[in-house]
Every structure is written in structure tokens, then in C-alpha cells.
Scaffold this motif. Structure first.
Motif, mmCIF file in Angstrom:
data_model
loop_
_atom_site.group_PDB
_atom_site.id
_atom_site.type_symbol
_atom_site.label_atom_id
_atom_site.label_comp_id
_atom_site.label_asym_id
_atom_site.label_seq_id
_atom_site.Cartn_x
_atom_site.Cartn_y
_atom_site.Cartn_z
ATOM 1 N N LEU A 32 9.040 -1.461 4.252
ATOM 2 C CA LEU A 32 9.118 -0.464 4.945
ATOM 3 C C LEU A 32 7.420 0.166 4.699
ATOM 4 O O LEU A 32 6.231 0.443 5.230
ATOM 5 C CB LEU A 32 9.598 0.827 5.089
ATOM 6 N N THR A 35 4.736 -2.596 4.766
ATOM 7 C CA THR A 35 4.362 -3.657 5.671
ATOM 8 C C THR A 35 3.757 -1.892 6.878
ATOM 9 O O THR A 35 2.527 -2.127 6.938
ATOM 10 C CB THR A 35 5.308 -3.661 6.769
ATOM 11 N N ALA A 36 4.073 -1.318 6.538
ATOM 12 C CA ALA A 36 3.376 0.208 7.166
ATOM 13 C C ALA A 36 2.152 0.457 6.729
ATOM 14 O O ALA A 36 1.577 0.918 6.837
ATOM 15 C CB ALA A 36 4.609 0.945 7.437
ATOM 16 N N HIS A 77 6.202 -1.071 12.913
ATOM 17 C CA HIS A 77 7.341 -1.605 11.546
ATOM 18 C C HIS A 77 8.029 -0.482 11.620
ATOM 19 O O HIS A 77 9.445 -1.194 10.798
ATOM 20 C CB HIS A 77 6.443 -2.103 10.703
ATOM 21 N N ASP A 80 10.732 -1.334 13.622
ATOM 22 C CA ASP A 80 11.467 -2.595 12.878
ATOM 23 C C ASP A 80 12.883 -2.049 12.259
ATOM 24 O O ASP A 80 13.266 -3.042 11.771
ATOM 25 C CB ASP A 80 10.257 -3.613 13.042
ATOM 26 N N TRP A 81 11.564 -1.585 11.460
ATOM 27 C CA TRP A 81 13.011 -1.407 9.654
ATOM 28 C C TRP A 81 13.713 -0.199 10.390
ATOM 29 O O TRP A 81 15.211 -0.438 9.893
ATOM 30 C CB TRP A 81 11.734 -0.941 8.499
#
Length: 201
Positions: A32, A35-36, A77, A80-81
Motif C-alpha cells: 500500500l 502504490t499509494a 489504492h 484496493d488494498w
């Protein structure tokens, strides 16, 4: 936090059987952050820096729009996580696979249908940060559920096995008590109806 967690995942549980969440397994938090972090850097920090360099009205409008898109990207993100997880309940495992806001797949494996639990950790980064893929094989079926990049998969495997053993033991006790009750009712019924005669000393 527990109440918020239970509220967010309430629609994935079997309400008819009063199923309860005992724990939630997520992917490693480092995924996380990666991506974040990219969305935060490119989608929020970049337009702010652009406006600082060029403080014009047109650039301000562009930076605001760009920043809004960046914030949506960070939220995307996170969702999604957070929702790509396993719900460990008092009855089994609910696997949730989420890809963004509108793409979701769920699958449930009851504890008494679990045949095997295994995990794999491959690569230097995964070994150092202790995350990997964990898989549950369903009994009498050629299907399995997997949580990729799970944090501390060995600990997660032990936790699921402990919950499964507890469930199976409690279910065996309940079944035994129900069977005793049914036999007692059958004997009482046949005794009253005269089909079974008790010997007198």
C-alpha cells in the motif's frame, strides 16, 4: 477500530447464522505504501510544486484538477488494498478479491471443508519483509483460495489452524449433544407408546 471493521465487512458475512469476524488478513502494508506513495507523489505533490514554480491562474486551476485526481488515486489504492483480504470468522474463511471500486469477487471456505493450508515466500524482499502467498485447498473439490503477498503467512497459517481446530471441536461436541438428545427423545417416545418395555428388578 473493530466496530468500524465489522461495519465495513458486514455485507460479506452470513447474517442468518450470526457469523462473526475474528480477524482480518491483508496484504503487506508495504504494498500500500508503494502504490499509494506513487499516487501521492505524482498526483498531489507534483501539482503543488508546479504551482509554486508557476503561480499563475491557469496553473492553479490545472493544479487543483490534478490534485483532485491524485487524491482519488490514493483512495483507489487504499480501497484496493483494504478490501483485498481474508475475513477469518468463527465459521470459516471469506476470501475477498477487489480490483478498484467496482470489481469484486468473494469466495467462502468453511472450516470443516479445509483440506490443507500452505504458504510460499519467494525472493529476497519477501523473505526480509516476511510476506508471501498463502493458499487454502478446499476438501473434495479442485478449487483453492489464495491471498497474495500476505503479511507474515506462517503466523496466519497457525492462526487459521487454531480457529479451525476450535470450530471442529465445538461442532463435534454440539453434534454429540444433539445425538444424545435425539436418542433420549426416541427412547422416551417408544417407552411411553409401549414399544419398549423397561425391565423391572
Amino acid at each position: 477500530m473493530k466496530k468500524i471493521r465489522d461495519y465495513l465487512f458486514r455485507n460479506y458475512l452470513d447474517s442468518d447464522s450470526n457469523e462473526r469476524i475474528l480477524d482480518v488478513a491483508h496484504k503487506h502494508i508495504i504494498l500500500l505504501k508503494y502504490t499509494a506513495g506513487k499516487a501521492l507523489l505524482l498526483g498531489i505533490a507534483a501539482p503543488i510544486f508546479l504551482y509554486i514554480l508557476f503561480p499563475f491562474r491557469q496553473i492553479a486551476v490545472l493544479s487543483i484538477v490534478w490534485g483532485i485526481v491524485g487524491i482519488i488515486g490514493v483512495i483507489y489504492h487504499f480501497v484496493d488494498w483494504y478490501f483485498d483480504a481474508w475475513l477469518i470468522t468463527d465459521q470459516g474463511i471469506v476470501s475477498i478479491k477487489r480490483n478498484g471500486f467496482f470489481d469484486m469477487t468473494t469466495q467462502k471456505v468453511d472450516y470443516h471443508l479445509i483440506e490443507d493450508i500452505s504458504y510460499t515466500i519467494k525472493g529476497f524482499t519477501r523473505t526480509m519483509l516476511n510476506f508471501g502467498d498463502i493458499t487454502i485447498d478446499r476438501m473434495s473439490a479442485n478449487t483453492s483460495v489464495m491471498l497474495c503477498d500476505a503479511a507474515n503467512p506462517k503466523k496466519l497459517e497457525r492462526k487459521i489452524n487454531a480457529y479451525r481446530d476450535k470450530f471442529v471441536t465445538e461442532r463435534s461436541v454440539r453434534d454429540h449433544e444433539q445425538l444424545k438428545g435425539m436418542l433420549s427423545e426416541m427412547i422416551a417416545y417408544h417407552t411411553v407408546s409401549g414399544k419398549i418395555r423397561l425391565k423391572k428388578d
